[in-house]
Scaffold this active site. Sequence first.
Site: not given
Length: 242
Positions: A51, A109
């Site tokens: 994003d 992540y």
Amino acid sequence: MRYLITFSYDGTLYNGYQKQPNKNTIQDKIEEALYKITNKKITIHSSGRTDSKVHAINQKAHFDLDKEYDLYKLQKGINSLIPNDIYIKDIKVVKDNFHARFNVKKKIYIYKLNVGIYNPIDRNYIYQYNKELDVNKMIEASNYLLGEHNFKAFTKTDITKEDYIRTIYKINIKEKNNIITIEFIGNGFLRYMVRNMVGTLISVGENKLNPKDIIHILKSEDRRFASKTANPEGLYLKDVKY
């Protein structure tokens, strides 16, 4: 011939990885470079989207070219044509049936937040939370996220999917020099899932939630029961495993 690229980027100035009309995206910049090299419209297929303002250390994507290129020259050529906040780290030839998204086995992540004093230099790369958190409680809470679960409560509320089941293999939470780093290893992640999990772990660290509340949030399958989405600038796609 199918090529797999490994690339990193600073997402600060971008509206995410995936191309969108009239938006500045990572995908656009790489595809524009490939067009200049090949004089053809090339679509790249990534391991997944990131994003706006989210960074990547080792993102992966594949694309097809109709002839064989020298890998070193192709890498050098793309890097010469893209902004210096994106960098192609590696290119290799893969089988024609390889897919950068559908062949993913694991994704990693990391999320970084500063619990010390505000640091304007790191503001685009580490979430400036700037308050103390109970890290031990966050670690306890993270254990309830491990394994296979329905993560509907931790994804974007307006997304309807057939499958919300994901498996989290490992979560590591460490604090050093007032920087908390949370590493998530899983077989895949829904949109905003990592940032929503981080936001909920922060609530636990604030003593607004109990660690065992994670169990009830998961069972609810309702986004309203999880905490607010953590800021994007602390999030990095660390690696993708095939």
